[in-house]
Structure formats: C-alpha cells, structure tokens
Design a protein around this motif. Structure first.
Motif, PDB file in Angstrom:
ATOM      1  N   TRP A 139       8.312  -5.896 -14.455  1.00 58.26           N
ATOM      2  CA  TRP A 139       8.411  -4.809 -15.620  1.00 58.26           C
ATOM      3  C   TRP A 139       9.015  -3.515 -14.817  1.00 58.26           C
ATOM      4  CZ3 TRP A 139       9.310  -6.176 -19.938  1.00 58.26           C
ATOM      5  CH2 TRP A 139       8.352  -7.273 -20.548  1.00 58.26           C
ATOM      6  N   ASN A 140       9.108  -3.559 -13.518  1.00 60.33           N
ATOM      7  CA  ASN A 140       9.705  -2.848 -12.704  1.00 60.33           C
ATOM      8  C   ASN A 140      11.418  -2.880 -12.430  1.00 60.33           C
ATOM      9  OD1 ASN A 140       8.086  -0.412 -11.546  1.00 60.33           O
ATOM     10  ND2 ASN A 140       6.694  -2.350 -11.046  1.00 60.33           N
ATOM     11  N   ASN A 141      11.668  -4.068 -12.930  1.00 56.03           N
ATOM     12  CA  ASN A 141      13.031  -4.317 -12.909  1.00 56.03           C
ATOM     13  C   ASN A 141      13.462  -5.561 -14.034  1.00 56.03           C
ATOM     14  OD1 ASN A 141      15.675  -4.940 -11.637  1.00 56.03           O
ATOM     15  ND2 ASN A 141      14.962  -6.290 -10.041  1.00 56.03           N
ATOM     16  N   GLU A 185       0.997  -1.274  -0.004  1.00 50.04           N
ATOM     17  CA  GLU A 185      -0.030  -0.055   0.011  1.00 50.04           C
ATOM     18  C   GLU A 185       0.827   1.346   0.048  1.00 50.04           C
ATOM     19  OE1 GLU A 185      -2.855   0.095   3.228  1.00 50.04           O
ATOM     20  OE2 GLU A 185      -3.765  -2.162   2.661  1.00 50.04           O
ATOM     21  N   LYS A 186       2.136   1.035   0.447  1.00 52.37           N
ATOM     22  CA  LYS A 186       2.936   2.262   0.931  1.00 52.37           C
ATOM     23  C   LYS A 186       3.824   2.529  -0.547  1.00 52.37           C
ATOM     24  CE  LYS A 186       4.806   3.175   4.560  1.00 52.37           C
ATOM     25  NZ  LYS A 186       5.410   3.444   5.965  1.00 52.37           N
ATOM     26  N   ASP A 187       4.178   1.293  -0.886  1.00 52.18           N
ATOM     27  CA  ASP A 187       5.048   1.194  -2.040  1.00 52.18           C
ATOM     28  C   ASP A 187       4.774   0.067  -3.233  1.00 52.18           C
ATOM     29  OD1 ASP A 187       7.234   1.240  -3.584  1.00 52.18           O
ATOM     30  OD2 ASP A 187       8.764   0.559  -2.281  1.00 52.18           O
ATOM     31  N   PRO A 188       3.665   0.569  -3.904  1.00 52.82           N
ATOM     32  CA  PRO A 188       3.085  -0.245  -4.773  1.00 52.82           C
ATOM     33  C   PRO A 188       3.916  -1.138  -5.977  1.00 52.82           C
ATOM     34  CG  PRO A 188       2.146   1.626  -5.178  1.00 52.82           C
ATOM     35  CD  PRO A 188       2.928   1.882  -4.046  1.00 52.82           C
ATOM     36  N   GLU A 189       5.123  -0.231  -6.228  1.00 55.32           N
ATOM     37  CA  GLU A 189       5.932  -0.700  -7.389  1.00 55.32           C
ATOM     38  C   GLU A 189       7.121  -1.715  -6.701  1.00 55.32           C
ATOM     39  OE1 GLU A 189       4.894  -0.085 -10.414  1.00 55.32           O
ATOM     40  OE2 GLU A 189       3.139   0.849  -9.618  1.00 55.32           O
ATOM     41  N   ASN A 190       7.194  -2.001  -5.414  1.00 51.70           N
ATOM     42  CA  ASN A 190       8.357  -2.483  -4.834  1.00 51.70           C
ATOM     43  C   ASN A 190       8.298  -3.987  -5.419  1.00 51.70           C
ATOM     44  OD1 ASN A 190      10.154  -4.224  -2.957  1.00 51.70           O
ATOM     45  ND2 ASN A 190      10.045  -1.950  -2.001  1.00 51.70           N
ATOM     46  N   ALA A 191       9.733  -4.322  -6.238  1.00 53.03           N
ATOM     47  CA  ALA A 191       9.577  -5.432  -6.966  1.00 53.03           C
ATOM     48  C   ALA A 191      10.017  -6.444  -6.093  1.00 53.03           C
ATOM     49  CB  ALA A 191      10.979  -5.185  -7.939  1.00 53.03           C
ATOM     50  N   VAL A 192      10.535  -6.422  -5.111  1.00 56.43           N
ATOM     51  CA  VAL A 192      10.944  -7.341  -4.132  1.00 56.43           C
ATOM     52  C   VAL A 192       9.687  -8.091  -3.187  1.00 56.43           C
ATOM     53  CG1 VAL A 192      12.512  -7.839  -1.875  1.00 56.43           C
ATOM     54  CG2 VAL A 192      13.350  -6.365  -3.780  1.00 56.43           C
TER      55      VAL A 192
END
Length: 467
Positions: free
Chosen positions: A181-183, A147-154
């Motif tokens: 697609w983010n990494n 919710e705080k970091d929706p693009e976090n690949a890990v």
C-alpha cells in the motif's frame, strides 16, 4: 638554479601528478575498466602508498568481475586506512562476491561498531544473514532500519520474505500489506502479497479471497496487461468457486497466447465445473500433453469426453487415471512423512513418532527424523507435566538419537552437539542416582519396553568426554 625556475618546475610536476590522478578517476567514472587496468604496469613503487589510486584500481578490477584482484587492492587500501567505514563496506561487499562469508560479516560488524545505524551496513548484513538462512538475525537489522524509515516498501518486502521462509505467514502478510500500500504500482510485490493471502485461505475459519481480489484489482489498474496478475485473478475466482468468471479470465489469457500449464489446466477445470464439458476438452488435452502424470487432469478429461462425444475414449482415460493413482512406495512413504510432520507440529508426539520411527527403520540415514521426534517430546516436557509413559518414550528417543549420532563422529553438525548430548545423559545419570536404581525403563515408538542401563549410560558419557 634560479628560484623562479625551480618554482615553475614544481608547479608543472605537481600539475602532471594531479592530471594522472584525474585520468584514473575519469576512466573509472566512464566505466573504461580495461583501459584503466592496462595502465597498472606503469605504476611506480611510490604509488602503493596512494590510497585513492589503489582504490580506483580495485574498482576497475571489480568492474571487470575480477574479484580476487579487486580484493587484493581493497585489502591494501585497508592497511593504509583501517578507520574508513566506506572501505569496510567495500571489503564486505567484495568478500560476499568471493564467498568469504565470515570476513564479510566481520567487516560489516566493524562498520556498525563505528556507526551502529549505518544504513548500508545494516541492510547488507541483513541480506547476508538471509543468504545464510539466519532469518531471525536478518530481521533484527531490518527492524533497525524500519525504525528510521517505517514506510520503506523495500525493507518491508524483505522482512515479509524472511517471515515466509520462517513459515510465519500472518507476519509476512502484514509486512507485504504495508509494503504494497506504499507502492501500489508494483506488480511483483502485489503478486507476492496475493500469494500470501491465498496461503492464509483456510475455510471455513478464514477466507482471504476477497482481500486478495481487492489487491489484485488494484494492481491490475496500474498493470492491466500483466499476465501473472491476470492468472492470480482467475485463480481467486476458481478458489471462490466462481467458475464462469474464472473461465472468462483464463480464456482471455489463452487468447493472448498464454499457453502455460497452469492456465491450460485451470481453464479446463473451470469449464468442467461450470458444466461446459465440451469446451473443457481442448485445454485439458493440451494440459495433459504437457504433463501426462497429472491424474486429476486425466480424470476430468475422460469425464468431459465421456459426457460429450466419445465414451469409449473416456474409458481409456479412466484406465490411465487409475494407473496413475495406483499406490506407489515412494509416495506412500512421502505421505507417511507428511502425516508424521503434521502430528509433531500439533504436539501429537506418539502418533508422529510412530510414523517417523517406521520410516527410520527403512532408512536409518535420516537422522533428522529422530531429531524431530525428540524436539516434540522436549517441547511437551517444557510446556506441561509429562506422564510416566511420555518420559519413558522421551528417554528411548534421546537414547536412540545420541546412539545414532555417535555413529557419525566425522559429521561436523554432530560434533557441535556433543556438549548438548552430554548434558542430556547427565540428567538421566542424576535421575538414576536420586532414585537409587541402575537402570531406567524406556518405551519405543512401536510400544516395546526396554531398559537403559547405568553401564550403557556411563559408556556413552565416557565416549563423549573423550571428544
């Protein structure tokens, strides 16, 4: 004493104490853990009240992988100050290393009571739940972080791993897609994503091979020499039945000294299906040398040899393949178990139960098979009205399930199910009461008719009530 001399004394003494403290931190920062531990014997009784010094000693022991000693010092720090979230997280981490799972969970939960959105505590608690195979609980904490970091690949990859273990392949693919697609440079992530897409490949309904190839080509752009990605590309060609292209990629891998079984086998298979039988012989021979039980490799090797230069030798391979494919009791039972599992998953309870029951009669230690049978009927009961025959089959399976469970009173899992089993029997007791009967009809999975008497029911209830 002169006031000026007294002041000078305190200043010098204080500076010495600060220097000592700085020395400890300097040793830890420079990872000189052994040197730090060697000074523990010089501690004074008053040092035990020094939170910072005790914590640094704990770090030194942890740096030397002496987790029990580190845990003792961290616990002591906790008694000095139980409100610091960094201390709680440290105790949780060291508890995990010691296998103190419940303690770790307690400390992380305590951290979250102070700070419900604490990133470290939520992430580590999610990983702890994954190690305990509590994937739904892990996903709740990953969701909170997302919710705080929706693009976090890990985090997205970790969620995909959870869905894989829960067998939710579509959800896993969606998480891996967002992560990748983010990494896009991450070859390992690309490989996992490709595997998931290929596992969703169910022709003629779905075909993700084109999507998998697009991901593979993108990842190879950033990692052109990556062996795993090149193997994936070759396999995608193979699945698409583009055997010439598959052979080309597998051949380049062989030229780069990839002698793995998968590369040898599928290079040979690709060449065979591309009708390059002579070229197929060498990789298939090498693959069969690595695994002489692979009847499919043996069969294709024999055909390739027979169609090129040595029909007599081909016959020997055919005989070997036939021997390898001969019925085997272990694999027959495994096949029966696989069929039963699929039937129950598709709510064909009668077919699945019949097969599991046949297996259970051979091996009555497999209590889980009885559990799977009753779960299927119970699910059907919740989803729709059951026929009288279904109800009678469910009754027998419930009766058998509870009877077998009561034969293992020392099993902790069984003990935890006692109240649940009691509630099942009480429902049948109510049914007898309202129908005014002293027995209920049952049907076994192999269609034998039996009766469940009130006397037997009360005996089982009495046993459970004593526990």
């Amino acid at each position: 004493m002169d006031k000026r001399l007294l002041l000078l004394f305190f200043l010098i003494n204080g500076a010495t104490l600060v220097a000592r403290q700085t020395d400890w931190r300097d040793l830890i920062d420079k990872r000189k853990f052994e040197e730090a531990i060697s000074q523990v014997g010089n501690l004074q009784a008053s040092d035990s009240a020094d939170f910072t010094k005790m914590y640094l000693i704990g770090q030194a022991y942890e740096g030397l992988l002496k987790y029990n000693k580190a845990y003792q010092y961290y616990r002591h720090c906790y008694t000095l100050d139980s409100t610091r979230t960094d201390m709680l997280n440290t105790l949780a981490r060291i508890s995990v290393n010691l296998g103190k799972v419940q303690e770790a969970n307690h400390y992380y939960q305590q951290t979250l009571r102070y700070d419900s959105v604490n990133f470290y505590a939520n992430y580590q608690l999610a990983r702890l739940y994954v190690s305990l195979e509590k994937y739904s609980d892990a996903l709740k904490h990953y969701d909170l972080l997302l919710e705080k970091d929706p693009e976090n690949a890990v985090i997205l990859r970790a969620m995909g791993d959870c869905y894989i273990r829960m067998d939710f392949m579509q959800s896993a693919a969606e998480c891996y897609a967002k992560a990748y697609w983010n990494n896009v440079e991450n070859a390992s992530l690309a490989s996992v994503y490709i595997n998931t897409l290929l596992n969703l490949h169910l022709p003629p309904f779905f075909d993700n091979t084109d999507s998998a190839m697009f991901v593979c080509d993108t990842a190879l752009f950033y990692n052109p020499e990556n062996k795993i990605l090149r193997q994936k590309k070759a396999m995608i060609y193979y699945l698409k039945r583009n055997y010439v292209s598959a052979d080309s990629v597998y051949s380049s891998l062989l030229a780069d000294n990839d002698s793995s079984y998968v590369t040898l086998k599928y290079c040979g298979c690709s060449r065979y299906y591309a009708r390059k039988w002579y070229d197929a012989v060498e990789p298939l021979e090498k693959a069969f040398a690595l695994d002489s039980t692979a009847y499919d490799v043996c069969l294709l090797l024999g055909i390739s040899i027979g169609r090129t230069y040595d029909p007599k030798q081909a016959i020997l391979y055919f005989d070997k393949a036939e021997e390898l494919m001969a019925p085997d009791p272990f694999w027959n039972d495994a096949l029966t178990q696989f069929r039963a599992e699929i039937y129950l998953k598709t709510d064909e309870c009668e077919k699945g139960s019949k097969l599991y029951y046949r297996l259970w009669e051979k091996d009555k230690k497999q209590f889980s098979w009885l559990s799977e049978m009753r779960i299927c009927y119970d699910r059907r009961k919740r989803q729709s009205e059951m026929s009288d025959e279904d109800r009678q089959q469910l009754l027998y399976i419930d009766y058998l399930y509870i009877s077998e469970a009561l034969k293992n009173p020392k099993n902790e899992t069984v003990k935890n199910m006692y109240s649940y089993m009691r509630s099942i029997l009480e429902r049948y007791q109510e049914e007898m009461f309202f129908k005014g009967v002293n027995s209920l009809p049952m049907i076994t999975p192999d269609n034998k008719k039996m009766l469940f008497s009130e006397e037997k029911l009360k005996e089982m209830l009495a046993y459970l009530s004593e526990k």
